[in-house]
Design a protein around this motif. Sequence first.
Motif, PDB file in Angstrom:
ATOM      1  N   LEU B 375     -14.054 -34.364 -11.598  1.00 38.85           N
ATOM      2  CA  LEU B 375     -12.633 -34.025 -11.607  1.00 38.85           C
ATOM      3  C   LEU B 375     -12.185 -33.607 -12.997  1.00 38.85           C
ATOM      4  O   LEU B 375     -11.406 -32.665 -13.164  1.00 38.85           O
ATOM      5  N   ALA B 376     -12.682 -34.307 -14.001  1.00 40.96           N
ATOM      6  CA  ALA B 376     -12.219 -34.054 -15.363  1.00 40.96           C
ATOM      7  C   ALA B 376     -12.836 -32.790 -15.938  1.00 40.96           C
ATOM      8  O   ALA B 376     -12.281 -32.199 -16.857  1.00 40.96           O
ATOM      9  N   ASN B 377     -13.977 -32.363 -15.417  1.00 38.58           N
ATOM     10  CA  ASN B 377     -14.680 -31.251 -16.042  1.00 38.58           C
ATOM     11  C   ASN B 377     -14.678 -29.945 -15.268  1.00 38.58           C
ATOM     12  O   ASN B 377     -15.040 -28.906 -15.806  1.00 38.58           O
ATOM     13  N   LEU B 378     -14.246 -30.012 -13.992  1.00 39.64           N
ATOM     14  CA  LEU B 378     -14.204 -28.763 -13.216  1.00 39.64           C
ATOM     15  C   LEU B 378     -12.964 -27.957 -13.616  1.00 39.64           C
ATOM     16  O   LEU B 378     -12.020 -28.498 -14.174  1.00 39.64           O
ATOM     17  N   PRO B 379     -12.969 -26.660 -13.300  1.00 33.24           N
ATOM     18  CA  PRO B 379     -11.755 -25.878 -13.533  1.00 33.24           C
ATOM     19  C   PRO B 379     -10.584 -26.471 -12.754  1.00 33.24           C
ATOM     20  O   PRO B 379     -10.784 -27.051 -11.668  1.00 33.24           O
ATOM     21  N   LEU B 380      -9.397 -26.327 -13.297  1.00 35.45           N
ATOM     22  CA  LEU B 380      -8.217 -27.009 -12.765  1.00 35.45           C
ATOM     23  C   LEU B 380      -8.029 -26.794 -11.259  1.00 35.45           C
ATOM     24  O   LEU B 380      -7.748 -27.730 -10.518  1.00 35.45           O
ATOM     25  N   ARG B 381      -8.224 -25.550 -10.829  1.00 29.96           N
ATOM     26  CA  ARG B 381      -7.974 -25.223  -9.428  1.00 29.96           C
ATOM     27  C   ARG B 381      -8.885 -26.039  -8.500  1.00 29.96           C
ATOM     28  O   ARG B 381      -8.417 -26.690  -7.568  1.00 29.96           O
ATOM     29  N   THR B 382     -10.156 -26.053  -8.783  1.00 29.07           N
ATOM     30  CA  THR B 382     -11.099 -26.813  -7.971  1.00 29.07           C
ATOM     31  C   THR B 382     -10.822 -28.309  -8.110  1.00 29.07           C
ATOM     32  O   THR B 382     -10.864 -29.058  -7.126  1.00 29.07           O
ATOM     33  N   ALA B 383     -10.521 -28.724  -9.323  1.00 31.49           N
ATOM     34  CA  ALA B 383     -10.268 -30.150  -9.561  1.00 31.49           C
ATOM     35  C   ALA B 383      -9.090 -30.636  -8.724  1.00 31.49           C
ATOM     36  O   ALA B 383      -9.111 -31.733  -8.174  1.00 31.49           O
ATOM     37  N   ASN B 384      -8.057 -29.779  -8.605  1.00 34.17           N
ATOM     38  CA  ASN B 384      -6.885 -30.179  -7.835  1.00 34.17           C
ATOM     39  C   ASN B 384      -7.215 -30.392  -6.368  1.00 34.17           C
ATOM     40  O   ASN B 384      -6.731 -31.333  -5.743  1.00 34.17           O
ATOM     41  N   VAL B 385      -8.061 -29.513  -5.840  1.00 37.32           N
ATOM     42  CA  VAL B 385      -8.458 -29.665  -4.431  1.00 37.32           C
ATOM     43  C   VAL B 385      -9.219 -30.978  -4.260  1.00 37.32           C
ATOM     44  O   VAL B 385      -8.955 -31.768  -3.353  1.00 37.32           O
ATOM     45  N   LEU B 386     -10.128 -31.217  -5.194  1.00 34.19           N
ATOM     46  CA  LEU B 386     -10.899 -32.455  -5.125  1.00 34.19           C
ATOM     47  C   LEU B 386      -9.986 -33.676  -5.253  1.00 34.19           C
ATOM     48  O   LEU B 386     -10.170 -34.691  -4.579  1.00 34.19           O
ATOM     49  N   MET B 387      -9.013 -33.542  -6.118  1.00 31.72           N
ATOM     50  CA  MET B 387      -8.074 -34.647  -6.339  1.00 31.72           C
ATOM     51  C   MET B 387      -7.351 -35.003  -5.043  1.00 31.72           C
ATOM     52  O   MET B 387      -7.158 -36.176  -4.724  1.00 31.72           O
ATOM     53  N   ILE B 388      -6.970 -33.976  -4.294  1.00 35.94           N
ATOM     54  CA  ILE B 388      -6.297 -34.229  -3.014  1.00 35.94           C
ATOM     55  C   ILE B 388      -7.243 -34.970  -2.078  1.00 35.94           C
ATOM     56  O   ILE B 388      -6.843 -35.898  -1.376  1.00 35.94           O
ATOM     57  N   LEU B 389      -8.512 -34.599  -2.115  1.00 41.18           N
ATOM     58  CA  LEU B 389      -9.487 -35.302  -1.274  1.00 41.18           C
ATOM     59  C   LEU B 389      -9.584 -36.771  -1.667  1.00 41.18           C
ATOM     60  O   LEU B 389      -9.794 -37.647  -0.831  1.00 41.18           O
ATOM     61  N   VAL B 390      -9.442 -37.050  -2.967  1.00 33.76           N
ATOM     62  CA  VAL B 390      -9.477 -38.447  -3.410  1.00 33.76           C
ATOM     63  C   VAL B 390      -8.218 -39.175  -2.948  1.00 33.76           C
ATOM     64  O   VAL B 390      -8.257 -40.325  -2.516  1.00 33.76           O
ATOM     65  N   LEU B 391      -7.092 -38.457  -3.041  1.00 36.99           N
ATOM     66  CA  LEU B 391      -5.817 -39.123  -2.752  1.00 36.99           C
ATOM     67  C   LEU B 391      -5.537 -39.244  -1.257  1.00 36.99           C
ATOM     68  O   LEU B 391      -4.806 -40.140  -0.843  1.00 36.99           O
ATOM     69  N   LEU B 392      -6.129 -38.357  -0.475  1.00 35.53           N
ATOM     70  CA  LEU B 392      -5.816 -38.348   0.948  1.00 35.53           C
ATOM     71  C   LEU B 392      -6.042 -39.716   1.616  1.00 35.53           C
ATOM     72  O   LEU B 392      -5.147 -40.245   2.278  1.00 35.53           O
ATOM     73  N   PRO B 393      -7.222 -40.311   1.441  1.00 33.73           N
ATOM     74  CA  PRO B 393      -7.403 -41.632   2.042  1.00 33.73           C
ATOM     75  C   PRO B 393      -6.429 -42.652   1.468  1.00 33.73           C
ATOM     76  O   PRO B 393      -6.040 -43.612   2.141  1.00 33.73           O
ATOM     77  N   PHE B 394      -6.030 -42.446   0.222  1.00 29.03           N
ATOM     78  CA  PHE B 394      -5.095 -43.337  -0.441  1.00 29.03           C
ATOM     79  C   PHE B 394      -3.764 -43.379   0.301  1.00 29.03           C
ATOM     80  O   PHE B 394      -3.057 -44.378   0.311  1.00 29.03           O
ATOM     81  N   TRP B 395      -3.414 -42.261   0.926  1.00 28.39           N
ATOM     82  CA  TRP B 395      -2.132 -42.181   1.644  1.00 28.39           C
ATOM     83  C   TRP B 395      -2.275 -42.553   3.109  1.00 28.39           C
ATOM     84  O   TRP B 395      -1.306 -42.561   3.845  1.00 28.39           O
ATOM     85  N   THR B 396      -3.491 -42.789   3.548  1.00 29.48           N
ATOM     86  CA  THR B 396      -3.692 -43.130   4.956  1.00 29.48           C
ATOM     87  C   THR B 396      -3.560 -44.638   5.127  1.00 29.48           C
ATOM     88  O   THR B 396      -3.919 -45.390   4.232  1.00 29.48           O
ATOM     89  N   SER B 397      -3.079 -45.028   6.294  1.00 31.61           N
ATOM     90  CA  SER B 397      -2.880 -46.450   6.547  1.00 31.61           C
ATOM     91  C   SER B 397      -4.197 -47.227   6.398  1.00 31.61           C
ATOM     92  O   SER B 397      -5.256 -46.781   6.824  1.00 31.61           O
ATOM     93  N   LEU B 398      -4.049 -48.380   5.785  1.00 29.07           N
ATOM     94  CA  LEU B 398      -5.186 -49.260   5.549  1.00 29.07           C
ATOM     95  C   LEU B 398      -5.910 -49.610   6.853  1.00 29.07           C
ATOM     96  O   LEU B 398      -7.137 -49.613   6.941  1.00 29.07           O
ATOM     97  N   LEU B 399      -5.081 -49.888   7.881  1.00 33.24           N
ATOM     98  CA  LEU B 399      -5.659 -50.289   9.166  1.00 33.24           C
ATOM     99  C   LEU B 399      -6.465 -49.163   9.786  1.00 33.24           C
ATOM    100  O   LEU B 399      -7.537 -49.387  10.344  1.00 33.24           O
ATOM    101  N   VAL B 400      -5.937 -47.945   9.650  1.00 40.53           N
ATOM    102  CA  VAL B 400      -6.624 -46.797  10.228  1.00 40.53           C
ATOM    103  C   VAL B 400      -7.979 -46.617   9.554  1.00 40.53           C
ATOM    104  O   VAL B 400      -9.006 -46.430  10.213  1.00 40.53           O
ATOM    105  N   ARG B 401      -7.976 -46.718   8.202  1.00 43.94           N
ATOM    106  CA  ARG B 401      -9.236 -46.522   7.496  1.00 43.94           C
ATOM    107  C   ARG B 401     -10.249 -47.598   7.874  1.00 43.94           C
ATOM    108  O   ARG B 401     -11.429 -47.324   8.089  1.00 43.94           O
TER     109      ARG B 401
END
Lengths: 380, 571
Positions: B375-401
């Motif tokens: 995340l820290a070393n990729l170009p910003l555009r790609t890093a942002n997409v990856l960041m969303i992938l990291v955050l997506l489960p973070f926003w999903t309900s604990l029970l669902v996961r």
Amino acid sequence: MKLTKILMASSALTLAGSVAFAESHAMESPVAGEPMADSMTLVSWGGAYQASQQKAYVEPYLEMNPDVTITWDESSAEAVAKLRAMNEADNLTWDLVDVVASDAIRLCDEGLAMEVDHDEVLAPAPDGTDASDDFGDLIVSDCFIPQIVYSTTVGYRTDAEGWTGTPEDICALWDLENFPGQRSLERRPIGNLEWALLCDGVAKEDIYDVLETEEGQDRAFAKLDEIKDNVVWWTAGADTPQLLADGEIVMGSTYNGRLFSLIVEQDQPVEMLWDAQVFDLDGWIIPEGLPEERLNRVMDFLWFATDTQRLADQSKYISYGPARDSSAPMVSMHAELGVDMAPHMPTDPANSENTFLYNYEWWADYRDDLDAKFQAWLAQ
Amino acid sequence: MTDATAQDKIAGPTPDTAIRDAERADGPMLAADGRPLKKSLASALRRQKIRALLLIAPLLIFIMFTFIIPIGQMLFRSVENQIVSETLPRTVAALDGYDSESGPPSGEVFAALTRDMVVAAELKNHTRLGSRLNYETTGLSSLFRQAGRGVDDIGEDYTDAFVDANEAWEEGETWVRLLANEGWIVASDEWAAREEAAGRGFDELPPRFVFADGVEEALPRTTEMYADFAAVLRTEDGDSPVDEEPWNIVYLSLYEDLAANPDAPAAFEGAEAELLAEAAEIAAGLEPFDYTAAFEEIDEDWLGEDVWGTIDAFSSDYTAGYFAASADRKLTPDGIQPVDEDQRVYGTLFLRTMLMSLGITVSCIALGYPVAWLLANLPLRTANVLMILVLLPFWTSLLVRTSAWKVLLQQQGVINDILVWLGLVSDSNRLIMINNQFGTIVAMTHILLPFMILPLYSVMKTIPPSYLRAAKSLGATNWTAFWRVYFPQSVPGIGAGSILVFILAIGYYITPEIVGGTKGVFISNRIAYHISTSLNWGLAAALGTILLALVLVLYWLYDRIVGIDNVKLGG
């Protein structure tokens, strides 16, 4: 199209029937005419059970009392702890709480539930029998107003591989030779220890006497040891049906109503083993300390919601037996599926050949001790 | 000093003048306005502090009331034990100096217990005490429940004897005339008249009962019980004792008073003296009451060592019993003893919670570090997409996961199906990956991973890539450049992530409950059980206190070893 019409017609009929019954119901609740609150918070379990309560008596009650609003709170599983917290904060937001009998006893012991005179607050049977006689032994606590009898029983997959024969009795749980595969049991000592002793050759009437002794407890745990590696322990009533449907387990215990919906509504290859089903009760308690107007509303509702017809109506929506003797003959078809409900009731003679009555007072004493042992045993 | 001398010519005071003045005068240093400098400075600072405090006051008050006070109260429950001495005050007093090894206590203790139990049963407190003591000794719950049913009959024979001799004893009014102060009788009559006039909805309590002069000395036991009777009637039913027949124990107490002091009637006058003299005669013909036998009849376990040992051990207002239980020990009359081996569970659970949380933290580092680096070393555009992938489960309900992991890991689940299809595992030997420690570690690592990645990412973002290039240009291999240059700079991120993950993991409860089976559950699952099912809040509080203390100790250790300054949550 045709089916919808039939369904609509039959529900209209039911509605008409219940309205007619309400009109002909000469006995009014003892608090009729007194000032009453116009809203009420009922606490229940959610899901199909709460839906059966909603249809069988909350909706008809609201029809008779259009000014009243009823709010549901699906907190019955934590009712005991929450009621205690409300009591300590002196802020009671619930009016009527649906709990299992052992919780009702606990709440009564803690002074958190109100003691009631059953003959005074509940309607008599249509033939005039007093409520306390109509409910009989099911009134296990002065605070408890029974609604339904349910049971914890075992369901098994009919297509399990490598089985010889079909399970006939509860000891099939222990028969790994003829019925190999994973099983599921509830993660608590209650029920499991009784079954273990029963299958270890203890006579049904001696079980609690045996379980009272150190040797008896060791014996029950030793029996459970035989299948410990093949058991998935459940905590929620929905676990076993899910595990059965997924094929994760080949047999497991759960509430009979859950198995009913798995078999009849979801049409899964599962059968029920009614043998040694453990009866338990569910019902209302009134929290201690309600102000008078709210209490009057609760009393008025209770009188209606626990009468013979209403309890019989509830069995149209869920396969739990009505707690009144007088309701039993009125059990009829499932409101939507058109299935005859009587053979699915835990209290049906064919199902209740060999039943087990849960000993509430005994467990109130031994629960803490045996639970510690059970947890230690699980952790080993 | 030359500059200062020059400034001396400036008209008006300057700080320097003040210092000089002070030096010259040898007195306190003065501020520009002539006040002592120290005071002036202190008041300026104080004003600043107050302003700062006022600014944070809303937050501080909010946290105090919603967080610190409730938690403090909850933790305090771990030692609180007033229920025994409040429900059984007489018994606890009578038990003073009792030794449970010498068999059941004296009749005096049973007499005290009878009186306490009558009051407790009327107030419905006895069952509460029973379930409290049942946590310590099995069987006390029903023992107290039975005794609560049985105690109102104790003394019935004495009631009958008095009433048979003179029916007046059945009347509440007789007792009131005998015992009450005249002023109270007037007040009570007035209250009754008001109640009559008001009809429904009258909620004024009757006046508090007052004894006539000298009655309490003449009939000490009777008045003590009658006072409780009147008080319970007043608070529970809102009634005055005028119309109520007292409890049987009051009659029994009257008998005991008259038997102990046959001259008691002399303290009374007129009709009351006559009535009492007559009662004294009846009392002379009655046998003393055997309280011990009465309890033996209710249940012979009341004579057992266990019961009295427990009541005695838990009679103090504060107890170490809950903490003892949390350490798999038991408070007995002989001090703290280990519980039976087949009941020890908390030690195992604490250890397991610690070790598994540590395992989860380590696997979070192992998985999170490369992701954060990417995340820290990729170009910003790609890093942002990856960041969303990291955050997506973070926003999903604990029970669902958690439930999703169930579907993946179970024996008929996706992973096992794939392994069987690939032929890596035979159908009959599917892997058991859930309902055990493995399941808990996998599911919790996944759930807590963002808490590791985010601090790591924010720290790595601040490490200039030129450092690595510089290292390599100076001849370092890739590994040396990473290990000697990059890694040491990312350690604060690891520290912050580890603390977050470890502390969150240690208190987790839902995920282990669902996927942990029996060997993958944590101490928090037991705490939840004691809060919501067994209602043993004292034990839950003690377990929680220990868990909190453990976290604080680990935090302190971390500070000593790694240093808390070495933690960075952001650049």
